[in-house]
Design an enzyme around this catalytic site. Sequence first.
Site, short mmCIF file in Angstrom:
data_model
loop_
_atom_site.label_atom_id
_atom_site.label_comp_id
_atom_site.label_asym_id
_atom_site.label_seq_id
_atom_site.Cartn_x
_atom_site.Cartn_y
_atom_site.Cartn_z
CG ASP A 193 7.05 -18.33 -86.72
OD1 ASP A 193 7.84 -18.43 -87.66
OD2 ASP A 193 6.56 -19.35 -86.15
CG ASP B 29 11.68 -19.08 -90.63
OD1 ASP B 29 11.77 -19.67 -89.54
OD2 ASP B 29 12.50 -19.22 -91.55
#
Length: 292
Positions: free
Chosen positions: A210, A212
Amino acid sequence: MNTPVVGVIGGSGLYEIEGLTEVKEVVLETPFGAPSDVFITGTLYGITMVFLPRHGRGHRFLPSEVNYRANIYGMKKLGVTRIISVSAVGSMKEHIVPGHIVIPDQFFDRTQGRRASTFFGEGIVGHVQFADPVCADLASILEKSAREVGATVHAGGTYICIEGPNFSTRAESQIYRSWGVDIIGMTNIPEARLAREAEICYATVALATDYDCWHEGHDDVSVEAVLNIIRQNVATARAIIKNAVGQMGQQQLTCRCDKALEFAIMTDKTLIPSQTQQALAPIIGKYLDQNG
Ligand SMILES: CSC[C@H]1O[C@H](OP(=O)(O)O)[C@H](O)[C@@H]1O
Ligand SMILES: Nc1ncnc2[nH]cnc12
């Protein structure tokens, strides 16, 4: 050449290892309490392997609840000389795209002091060097293996380790980015520190899952998104480990990880309490046995 014994610490989404023969479950208690789970031992390409899921099977321990000391102590007791850590991480750089692999070479500790991070204490003082916290030789094998199995790999990078279990605030994420870190996770500290104290090579296969919460063009990190990327890439992580182990039989490492304690222990040997000597025997025994 000394044949390595390879430990694998499985992170989020990697709770089992495949392809081993002569598989056994080993239950260990340690002077530091119980490890995250039973150790799975076996053989791969003639190399002894030891597997442990960091959060336990069924993912039962928070990053700050994992008994890192017991896990690394158990690995040492089982003869492990090299640890491959597998971790899910957030990407802090645009060019590290979810699905890519990073082999970090630095850690930045943002944990909050709640994790037991050393085998020293209780009458023995030691200070290991930690300027280069990752075994460069092991990292290079992992990088090569990852490329060979077709992953997009980033060699090197700084892993910032937060306490968790919550993900970061946007302000934190932006500040970490301004510090120049590459990836973010919650577990590799104190694992790397303890591996160094135990004189075990340590390197991480980090799977970016991801961005974040700093990236305006992407959703904020969530467990759902992380698990989705892990599911798509768990076969790659397994292939990297298998390929790396396949290469290890032929390659002698030149690192000095196995000598990390040579000049690290400060305490007069005659003053180290016998209980501490016994507890730490697998780690410091070879230094206590020497004369002088
Ligand atoms: C499921 S996202 C957060 C979780 O994943 C990472 O764990 P690991 O390093 O064991 O793969 C991260 O550090 C958090 O513990
Ligand atoms: N964004 C993130 N922060 C901390 N740990 C993570 N593990 C996976 N993604 C993460």
